[in-house]
Design an enzyme around this catalytic site. Structure first.
Site, PDB file in Angstrom:
ATOM      1  N   ARG A 268      39.133  18.529  33.912  1.00 50.53           N
ATOM      2  CA  ARG A 268      38.349  19.192  32.861  1.00 50.53           C
ATOM      3  C   ARG A 268      39.231  20.110  32.010  1.00 50.53           C
ATOM      4  NH1 ARG A 268      32.077  21.483  33.286  1.00 50.53           N
ATOM      5  NH2 ARG A 268      31.997  22.206  31.151  1.00 50.53           N
TER       6      ARG A 268
ATOM      7  N   HIS B 229      43.601  30.343  21.321  1.00 50.33           N
ATOM      8  CA  HIS B 229      43.024  31.631  21.750  1.00 50.33           C
ATOM      9  C   HIS B 229      43.902  32.803  21.331  1.00 50.33           C
ATOM     10  CE1 HIS B 229      40.045  30.193  25.029  1.00 50.33           C
ATOM     11  NE2 HIS B 229      39.411  30.532  23.925  1.00 50.33           N
TER      12      HIS B 229
ATOM     13  N   GLU C 217      35.794  22.239  36.898  1.00 52.17           N
ATOM     14  CA  GLU C 217      37.144  22.466  36.368  1.00 52.17           C
ATOM     15  C   GLU C 217      38.163  22.835  37.438  1.00 52.17           C
ATOM     16  OE1 GLU C 217      37.343  24.386  32.569  1.00 52.17           O
ATOM     17  OE2 GLU C 217      39.497  24.701  32.741  1.00 52.17           O
TER      18      GLU C 217
ATOM     19  N   HIS D  39      36.429  29.855  15.845  1.00 52.29           N
ATOM     20  CA  HIS D  39      36.966  29.255  17.073  1.00 52.29           C
ATOM     21  C   HIS D  39      37.545  27.858  16.807  1.00 52.29           C
ATOM     22  CE1 HIS D  39      37.498  28.135  21.232  1.00 52.29           C
ATOM     23  NE2 HIS D  39      36.789  27.038  20.994  1.00 52.29           N
TER      24      HIS D  39
ATOM     25  N   GLU E 192      36.834  20.317  17.329  1.00 48.71           N
ATOM     26  CA  GLU E 192      36.543  19.977  18.733  1.00 48.71           C
ATOM     27  C   GLU E 192      36.227  18.477  18.849  1.00 48.71           C
ATOM     28  OE1 GLU E 192      36.945  22.100  21.155  1.00 48.71           O
ATOM     29  OE2 GLU E 192      36.418  24.134  20.497  1.00 48.71           O
TER      30      GLU E 192
ATOM     31  N   LYS F 233      28.377  24.803  31.366  1.00 47.83           N
ATOM     32  CA  LYS F 233      28.978  26.142  31.431  1.00 47.83           C
ATOM     33  C   LYS F 233      28.147  27.083  30.575  1.00 47.83           C
ATOM     34  CE  LYS F 233      33.925  25.339  32.118  1.00 47.83           C
ATOM     35  NZ  LYS F 233      35.254  25.556  31.492  1.00 47.83           N
TER      36      LYS F 233
ATOM     37  N   ARG G 241      15.858  33.209  39.811  1.00 47.23           N
ATOM     38  CA  ARG G 241      16.949  32.501  40.520  1.00 47.23           C
ATOM     39  C   ARG G 241      17.182  31.091  39.993  1.00 47.23           C
ATOM     40  NH1 ARG G 241      14.247  35.061  44.632  1.00 47.23           N
ATOM     41  NH2 ARG G 241      15.324  36.926  45.335  1.00 47.23           N
TER      42      ARG G 241
ATOM     43  N   LYS H   7      33.162  13.872  26.731  1.00 46.72           N
ATOM     44  CA  LYS H   7      33.048  15.095  27.523  1.00 46.72           C
ATOM     45  C   LYS H   7      32.245  14.830  28.790  1.00 46.72           C
ATOM     46  CE  LYS H   7      32.214  19.987  27.761  1.00 46.72           C
ATOM     47  NZ  LYS H   7      32.011  21.276  27.112  1.00 46.72           N
TER      48      LYS H   7
ATOM     49  N   ASN I   6      40.864  21.790  27.197  1.00 45.58           N
ATOM     50  CA  ASN I   6      41.475  22.991  26.610  1.00 45.58           C
ATOM     51  C   ASN I   6      42.667  22.673  25.711  1.00 45.58           C
ATOM     52  OD1 ASN I   6      39.660  24.636  27.938  1.00 45.58           O
ATOM     53  ND2 ASN I   6      40.951  24.783  29.760  1.00 45.58           N
TER      54      ASN I   6
ATOM     55  N   HIS J  96      43.854  25.078  23.080  1.00 43.33           N
ATOM     56  CA  HIS J  96      43.135  26.334  23.283  1.00 43.33           C
ATOM     57  C   HIS J  96      44.022  27.506  23.702  1.00 43.33           C
ATOM     58  CE1 HIS J  96      39.570  23.964  22.667  1.00 43.33           C
ATOM     59  NE2 HIS J  96      38.775  24.994  22.864  1.00 43.33           N
TER      60      HIS J  96
HETATM   61  N1  NAD Z   1      29.634  26.607  27.245  1.00 43.55           N
HETATM   62  C1  NAD Z   1      30.656  25.926  26.776  1.00 43.55           C
HETATM   63  O1  NAD Z   1      31.125  24.958  27.376  1.00 43.55           O
HETATM   64  C2  NAD Z   1      31.237  26.326  25.456  1.00 43.55           C
HETATM   65  C3  NAD Z   1      32.172  25.496  24.823  1.00 43.55           C
HETATM   66  C4  NAD Z   1      32.660  25.854  23.573  1.00 43.55           C
HETATM   67  C5  NAD Z   1      32.210  27.014  22.973  1.00 43.55           C
HETATM   68  N2  NAD Z   1      31.304  27.806  23.603  1.00 43.55           N
HETATM   69  C6  NAD Z   1      30.796  29.028  22.969  1.00 43.55           C
HETATM   70  O2  NAD Z   1      30.112  28.643  21.781  1.00 43.55           O
HETATM   71  C7  NAD Z   1      30.111  29.755  20.885  1.00 43.55           C
HETATM   72  C8  NAD Z   1      30.390  29.257  19.488  1.00 43.55           C
HETATM   73  O3  NAD Z   1      29.398  28.338  19.127  1.00 43.55           O
HETATM   74  P1  NAD Z   1      29.028  28.057  17.607  1.00 43.55           P
HETATM   75  O4  NAD Z   1      30.257  27.806  16.847  1.00 43.55           O
HETATM   76  O5  NAD Z   1      27.958  27.051  17.615  1.00 43.55           O
HETATM   77  O6  NAD Z   1      28.537  29.508  17.124  1.00 43.55           O
HETATM   78  P2  NAD Z   1      27.098  30.116  16.773  1.00 43.55           P
HETATM   79  O7  NAD Z   1      26.091  29.782  17.786  1.00 43.55           O
HETATM   80  O8  NAD Z   1      27.340  31.559  16.507  1.00 43.55           O
HETATM   81  O9  NAD Z   1      26.733  29.401  15.408  1.00 43.55           O
HETATM   82  C9  NAD Z   1      27.541  29.603  14.265  1.00 43.55           C
HETATM   83  C10 NAD Z   1      26.721  30.112  13.094  1.00 43.55           C
HETATM   84  O10 NAD Z   1      25.925  29.049  12.582  1.00 43.55           O
HETATM   85  C11 NAD Z   1      24.554  29.449  12.478  1.00 43.55           C
HETATM   86  N3  NAD Z   1      23.780  28.223  12.697  1.00 43.55           N
HETATM   87  C12 NAD Z   1      23.609  27.546  13.845  1.00 43.55           C
HETATM   88  N4  NAD Z   1      22.969  26.402  13.622  1.00 43.55           N
HETATM   89  C13 NAD Z   1      22.699  26.359  12.290  1.00 43.55           C
HETATM   90  C14 NAD Z   1      22.080  25.414  11.439  1.00 43.55           C
HETATM   91  N5  NAD Z   1      21.659  24.251  11.908  1.00 43.55           N
HETATM   92  N6  NAD Z   1      21.952  25.711  10.135  1.00 43.55           N
HETATM   93  C15 NAD Z   1      22.444  26.871   9.641  1.00 43.55           C
HETATM   94  N7  NAD Z   1      23.064  27.795  10.371  1.00 43.55           N
HETATM   95  C16 NAD Z   1      23.200  27.530  11.689  1.00 43.55           C
HETATM   96  C17 NAD Z   1      24.388  30.503  13.510  1.00 43.55           C
HETATM   97  O11 NAD Z   1      23.307  31.335  13.193  1.00 43.55           O
HETATM   98  C18 NAD Z   1      25.745  31.223  13.449  1.00 43.55           C
HETATM   99  O12 NAD Z   1      25.747  32.123  12.380  1.00 43.55           O
HETATM  100  C19 NAD Z   1      31.144  30.733  21.403  1.00 43.55           C
HETATM  101  O13 NAD Z   1      30.474  31.848  21.953  1.00 43.55           O
HETATM  102  C20 NAD Z   1      31.851  29.966  22.485  1.00 43.55           C
HETATM  103  O14 NAD Z   1      32.319  30.787  23.539  1.00 43.55           O
HETATM  104  C21 NAD Z   1      30.818  27.476  24.817  1.00 43.55           C
HETATM  105 ZN    ZN Z   2      36.812  25.233  22.075  1.00 43.86          ZN
END
Ligand code: NAD
Ligand code: ZN
Length: 381
Positions: A253, A264, A249, A278, A193, A151, A129, A239, A257, A260
């Site tokens: 917040r 998207h 949000e 993304h 971003e 989030k 939990r 942020k 977006n 976005h």
């Molecule tokens: N929670 C939130 O507020 C929020 C906000 C924006 C995005 N997201 C989510 O984040 C995700 C995208 O995140 P991302 O772009 O970091 O993707 P990711 O975590 O898939 O990382 C991108 C790639 O980089 C590699 N990688 C990571 N760190 C590395 C490093 N230091 N050296 C070499 N390779 C490395 C990973 O293995 C992966 O292949 C999506 O699922 C999205 O929905 C969440």
């Molecule tokens: Zn984004």
């Protein structure tokens, strides 16, 4: 723009009453992970959740740091990529945490990009939990965006991020040295971003980025300027301030977006694939949001062009023709936009701009005007 130009870590406070926490930004911070956890939670054990690629580069340093501080640590390594934000992997992570007897009072460490932060954070919110967790973001996108704000989510067959929880970390350690191993394309996508914070609410930061982006892209610290650290700290502060005012949000917040809704639609049209990351879709989406706002007469065309030019200068896609492969039809794009934002009496909600650094939420955007604008953009050669 108050982040210092120095090598000491910068601390950004996220002010959420009892759930307040620090984001620490600096080079080489993973080496201090163990000592920081031992100080924050004496006697706690940890489970480090990471992906296969991040494990190869950075798990060793993290585990050595935990061991040196006497913090017991187990590990859960999941496959690379968005596919890990699934029920299957979520179950695996949760069961591993339970099997390792990670209890209330212990800590989950999310070591990786946004995928790991979202997955491990959601598992931490659910197991027993709710267990506390620490974010150690290793992509630029995760350092400036996904690790901040609490989030967490996995994906549903009906769409991305539909199953999750608000669960704030107790500490975020953004070690900028981890970005040295990040593929350049991933770094650039994360930069979209980062630039977003300037474009949505901080014109001075945007001007600073125009002058200093090359330093931000250069390995942090090696140039002696710490521009990368500074840009990340400013982004986190932006942020954090928005999240502190609107954690769930219900209003402001939503400004995060910016770009976005258009983005998207393009990302979905490309099947959420390697074709368009993304952050790349957000860059293209922000360019469209600025172009559309100028079309509505909200800001001078030259100012919209300035915003778009910077994104193009760093190598991000800003035009439809920058997106590889076949473009979606106008009908398909409009369907995807309508799915993303529910249509109310023919109008859509968009984040629009009155200038660089002046974004606002507009609920009454006429669908027909969006359609006419996109039709023109799709026809541009
Ligand atoms: N929670 C939130 O507020 C929020 C906000 C924006 C995005 N997201 C989510 O984040 C995700 C995208 O995140 P991302 O772009 O970091 O993707 P990711 O975590 O898939 O990382 C991108 C790639 O980089 C590699 N990688 C990571 N760190 C590395 C490093 N230091 N050296 C070499 N390779 C490395 C990973 O293995 C992966 O292949 C999506 O699922 C999205 O929905 C969440
Ligand atoms: Zn984004």
């Amino acid at each position: 723009m108050t982040a210092p130009l120095r090598s000491d870590p910068t601390i950004v406070k996220v002010a959420l009453d009892a759930r307040s926490y620090d984001i620490v930004v600096g080079r080489g911070l993973i080496g201090s992970l163990g000592a920081r956890i031992a100080a924050l939670r004496p006697g706690a054990k940890t489970a480090v959740v990471t992906d296969e690629d991040v494990a190869r580069y950075h798990l060793g340093v993290a585990e050595a740091s935990l061991a040196a501080a006497g913090v017991p640590a187990s590990r859960v390594i999941v496959p690379v990529g968005e596919g890990s934000k699934s029920f299957h992997t979520f179950q695996r992570v949760c069961e591993a945490l339970v099997a390792e007897r990670v209890e209330r009072g212990d800590l989950v460490v999310a070591l990786g990009g946004g995928v790991i932060g979202d997955l491990a954070g959601f598992a931490a919110s659910a197991v027993r939990r709710g267990i506390d967790y620490v974010q150690v973001p290793t992509t630029l996108l995760a350092q400036v965006d996904s690790s901040v704000g609490g989030k967490t989510a996995i994906n549903s067959v009906h769409g991305k991020n539909l199953i999750g929880a608000f669960h704030q970390p107790i500490l975020v350690l953004a070690d900028t040295a981890t970005l040295d191993t990040l593929p350049p394309r991933e770094f650039r996508a994360g930069y979209a971003e980062l630039a977003k914070y300037g474009l949505l609410g901080d014109a001075a930061f945007f001007s600073w980025l125009e002058a200093n982006w090359r330093e931000v892209f250069a390995a942090g610290g090696s140039s002696g300027s710490y521009a990368r650290e500074r840009a990340i700290a400013v982004s986190c502060r932006a942020k954090a301030a928005i999240v502190a005012r609107d954690e769930r949000e219900t209003g402001e917040r939503a400004l995060l977006n910016l770009g976005h809704t258009f983005g998207h639609a393009l990302e979905a049209a490309c099947g959420f694939s390697e074709r368009l990351l993304h952050g790349e879709s957000v860059a293209a989406g922000m360019a469209l949001a600025f172009g559309f706002s100028a079309r509505l007469g909200l800001l001078p065309a030259a100012e919209a062009e300035r915003a778009i030019r910077h994104l193009a200068d760093v190598g991000l896609p800003t035009r439809m023709k920058d997106i590889p492969g076949n473009l979606p039809s106008l009908d398909r794009l409009m369907d995807l936009i309508a799915q993303d934002k529910k249509v109310k009496r023919g109008t859509l909600t968009f984040i629009l701009v009155r200038g660089i650094g002046a974004a606002f939420v507009e609920h009454g955007v006429d669908q027909a005007q969006v359609r006419a604008f996109l039709s023109e953009k799709l026809a541009e050669q």
